[in-house]
Design an enzyme around this catalytic site. Structure first.
Site, PDB file in Angstrom:
ATOM      1  N   GLU A  95       0.819  -1.209   0.000  1.00 61.85           N
ATOM      2  CA  GLU A  95       0.000   0.000   0.000  1.00 61.85           C
ATOM      3  C   GLU A  95       0.849   1.254   0.000  1.00 61.85           C
ATOM      4  OE1 GLU A  95      -2.711  -0.003   3.298  1.00 61.85           O
ATOM      5  OE2 GLU A  95      -3.229  -2.092   2.902  1.00 61.85           O
ATOM      6  N   CYS A 108       3.201   8.347   1.646  1.00 60.71           N
ATOM      7  CA  CYS A 108       3.530   7.414   2.719  1.00 60.71           C
ATOM      8  C   CYS A 108       3.875   6.080   2.056  1.00 60.71           C
ATOM      9  CB  CYS A 108       2.321   7.271   3.644  1.00 60.71           C
ATOM     10  SG  CYS A 108       2.543   6.019   4.913  1.00 60.71           S
ATOM     11  N   CYS A 115       4.937  -7.399   7.806  1.00 63.82           N
ATOM     12  CA  CYS A 115       5.829  -6.886   8.850  1.00 63.82           C
ATOM     13  C   CYS A 115       5.993  -7.954   9.916  1.00 63.82           C
ATOM     14  CB  CYS A 115       5.227  -5.617   9.462  1.00 63.82           C
ATOM     15  SG  CYS A 115       6.262  -4.864  10.742  1.00 63.82           S
ATOM     16  N   CYS A 119       3.010  -5.722  16.286  1.00 68.63           N
ATOM     17  CA  CYS A 119       2.243  -4.770  17.112  1.00 68.63           C
ATOM     18  C   CYS A 119       0.766  -5.168  17.089  1.00 68.63           C
ATOM     19  CB  CYS A 119       2.414  -3.343  16.596  1.00 68.63           C
ATOM     20  SG  CYS A 119       4.111  -2.762  16.675  1.00 68.63           S
ATOM     21  N   CYS A 122      -1.985  -3.274  14.863  1.00 69.80           N
ATOM     22  CA  CYS A 122      -1.631  -2.912  13.489  1.00 69.80           C
ATOM     23  C   CYS A 122      -2.004  -4.008  12.490  1.00 69.80           C
ATOM     24  CB  CYS A 122      -0.135  -2.627  13.420  1.00 69.80           C
ATOM     25  SG  CYS A 122       0.430  -2.177  11.774  1.00 69.80           S
ATOM     26  N   GLY A 162       5.411  -2.282   7.053  1.00 70.63           N
ATOM     27  CA  GLY A 162       6.793  -2.701   7.269  1.00 70.63           C
ATOM     28  C   GLY A 162       7.520  -1.868   8.299  1.00 70.63           C
ATOM     29  N   CYS A 336      -2.823   1.602   8.330  1.00 68.68           N
ATOM     30  CA  CYS A 336      -1.798   0.778   7.673  1.00 68.68           C
ATOM     31  C   CYS A 336      -2.235  -0.658   7.484  1.00 68.68           C
ATOM     32  CB  CYS A 336      -0.527   0.713   8.504  1.00 68.68           C
ATOM     33  SG  CYS A 336      -0.105   2.206   9.322  1.00 68.68           S
TER      34      CYS A 336
HETATM   35  N1  SAH Z   1       7.031   0.124  11.529  1.00 66.90           N
HETATM   36  C1  SAH Z   1       7.080   1.538  11.688  1.00 66.90           C
HETATM   37  C2  SAH Z   1       6.264   2.334  10.684  1.00 66.90           C
HETATM   38  C3  SAH Z   1       4.929   1.826  10.258  1.00 66.90           C
HETATM   39  S1  SAH Z   1       3.439   2.281  11.048  1.00 66.90           S
HETATM   40  C4  SAH Z   1       6.656   1.905  13.088  1.00 66.90           C
HETATM   41  O1  SAH Z   1       6.280   1.042  13.845  1.00 66.90           O
HETATM   42  O2  SAH Z   1       6.798   3.069  13.454  1.00 66.90           O
HETATM   43  C5  SAH Z   1       3.319   4.022  11.249  1.00 66.90           C
HETATM   44  C6  SAH Z   1       2.683   4.402  12.568  1.00 66.90           C
HETATM   45  O3  SAH Z   1       1.295   4.006  12.634  1.00 66.90           O
HETATM   46  C7  SAH Z   1       3.346   3.754  13.771  1.00 66.90           C
HETATM   47  O4  SAH Z   1       3.452   4.696  14.805  1.00 66.90           O
HETATM   48  C8  SAH Z   1       2.354   2.665  14.146  1.00 66.90           C
HETATM   49  O5  SAH Z   1       2.507   2.246  15.465  1.00 66.90           O
HETATM   50  C9  SAH Z   1       1.038   3.353  13.867  1.00 66.90           C
HETATM   51  N2  SAH Z   1      -0.109   2.470  13.704  1.00 66.90           N
HETATM   52  C10 SAH Z   1      -0.170   1.248  13.152  1.00 66.90           C
HETATM   53  N3  SAH Z   1      -1.422   0.767  13.172  1.00 66.90           N
HETATM   54  C11 SAH Z   1      -2.176   1.718  13.740  1.00 66.90           C
HETATM   55  C12 SAH Z   1      -3.562   1.815  14.048  1.00 66.90           C
HETATM   56  N4  SAH Z   1      -4.398   0.821  13.773  1.00 66.90           N
HETATM   57  N5  SAH Z   1      -3.995   2.955  14.637  1.00 66.90           N
HETATM   58  C13 SAH Z   1      -3.142   3.971  14.907  1.00 66.90           C
HETATM   59  N6  SAH Z   1      -1.838   3.942  14.650  1.00 66.90           N
HETATM   60  C14 SAH Z   1      -1.351   2.821  14.081  1.00 66.90           C
END
Ligand code: SAH
Length: 348
Positions: A95, A108, A115, A119, A122, A162, A336
């Site tokens: 994406e 972005c 990944c 988390c 995510c 990622g 994401c």
């Molecule tokens: N892997 C990297 C970048 C990708 S995600 C990282 O972890 O920073 C970009 C941001 O979006 C990160 O801060 C991540 O924690 C956040 N994020 C991912 N899923 C999310 C969600 N469902 N709601 C809000 N923030 C989210």
């Protein structure tokens, strides 16, 4: 068929492309010309490189490729945000999101297919990591958005699918390519890289002394809460992460920013705001508050807006600079990994 894998020219920094072209017996200036075709004029076919000798182009065609993802799906939000599902040469999908801000268009980009970080909130990580993206594939995300919109891209955030620092070398080459004067020439100060907190890689990045903005996904001010949300915290807990962030600032002279996704009842109390302020005291760091975007299969729900504001004011009262992230594209599942996952589910 000779069985030799073709080399993707889009992946090569100008220096490596030069070595390659010279190795083919061509003069050095051809490398610069080809780099410009790939990264400034954004062509995806060798036949479009009209200033090159025919025989040379045929030789390149036979042994090289150009990264040229196709747009498999395109969703446009009412606020102008466009989300692309791009299909790569091997069929994998990623994406890319184009956001229109007053200061310019921001893309972005994803840095991996899937990944490995796990988390819990995510969508990108739910099916694990498939593979890393190459430098040319990451750059091609920006080229696809620029060509589709017909508008110049001035800013980049590495915040898509990622973990950029888990694909360190390719991401470094991508940054070199995208900031190269013979390419799109996007200044490092217009680039933000977001990481979940891989401490040794934060130190390695500091040594590169890049002028980009480092964002660290903090999301919680204590180990129990953070480990509950992000398994990476077990490997690199806060007592290692925060000193690494302080070292980064000292080494690069650049302030970092912290991402803090707010989950109702988990990390959004006034006590959490106080712990957070204490944890990052004296760093002058910026905190970006984002109400969590709930994804299927996740136990989390978002903090409501009034509480996000309360949390922000509490931080500011304690001397921490905090903003609430404007949410773009909420009507097109812009969290994401959502689009890629929807697509994968539709295919099964
Ligand atoms: N892997 C990297 C970048 C990708 S995600 C990282 O972890 O920073 C970009 C941001 O979006 C990160 O801060 C991540 O924690 C956040 N994020 C991912 N899923 C999310 C969600 N469902 N709601 C809000 N923030 C989210």
């Amino acid at each position: 068929m000779d069985g030799k894998a073709k080399i993707c020219l889009s992946d090569l920094t100008l220096e490596r492309l030069t070595a390659y072209i010279v190795g083919l017996g061509q003069p050095k200036f051809r490398a610069r010309q080809i780099f410009k075709w790939l990264h400034q004029k954004l062509v995806t076919d060798f036949s479009q490189m009209t200033d090159q000798p025919r025989a040379f182009l045929e030789a390149l065609q036979a042994q090289c490729t150009i990264a040229a993802p196709t747009i498999r799906r395109r969703q446009q939000s009412r606020d102008g945000t466009v989300k692309y599902l791009l299909q790569l040469a091997d069929g994998n999908c990623i994406e890319t999101v184009l956001m229109r801000y007053k200061y310019g268009n921001t893309v972005c980009v994803s840095t991996q297919v899937g990944c490995a970080m796990g988390c819990r909130f995510c969508a990108s990580t739910q099916a694990g990591r498939v593979r890393d993206l190459t430098p040319g594939e990451i750059a091609a995300e920006i080229y696809a958005a620029q060509k589709d919109s017909g508008e110049r891209v001035s800013h980049i955030v590495l915040m898509g699918i990622g973990e950029p620092l888990h694909n360190f070398d390719n991401v470094m080459d991508f940054l070199e390519i995208i900031s190269c004067p013979e390419g799109l020439n996007i200044g490092m100060r217009n680039i933000s890289l977001s990481t979940c907190g891989l401490v040794p890689k934060i130190d390695a990045l500091a040594q590169k002394h890049l002028q980009l903005t480092l964002s660290v996904s903090l999301h919680a001010p204590d180990n129990a809460t953070r480990s509950g949300m992000m398994p990476v915290n077990d490997a690199y807990p806060l007592e290692e992460l925060i000193p690494a962030c302080r070292r980064y600032q000292k080494e690069t002279g650049r302030r970092i920013s912290f991402e803090y996704s707010m989950v109702r009842g988990v990390n959004d109390s006034s006590a959490m705001a106080q712990k957070l302020a204490h944890l990052i005291e004296g760093m002058g760091a910026h905190v970006n508050l984002i109400p969590i975007n709930p994804v299927d299969g996740s136990p989390y729900s978002a903090t409501d807006e009034a509480n996000v504001r309360r949390f922000q004011h509490e931080l500011e009262r304690l001397g921490v600079n905090a903003t609430v992230r404007r949410r773009l594209g909420t009507d097109i599942s812009a969290a994401c990994g959502q689009l890629r996952r929807e697509d994968a589910q539709a295919a099964t």
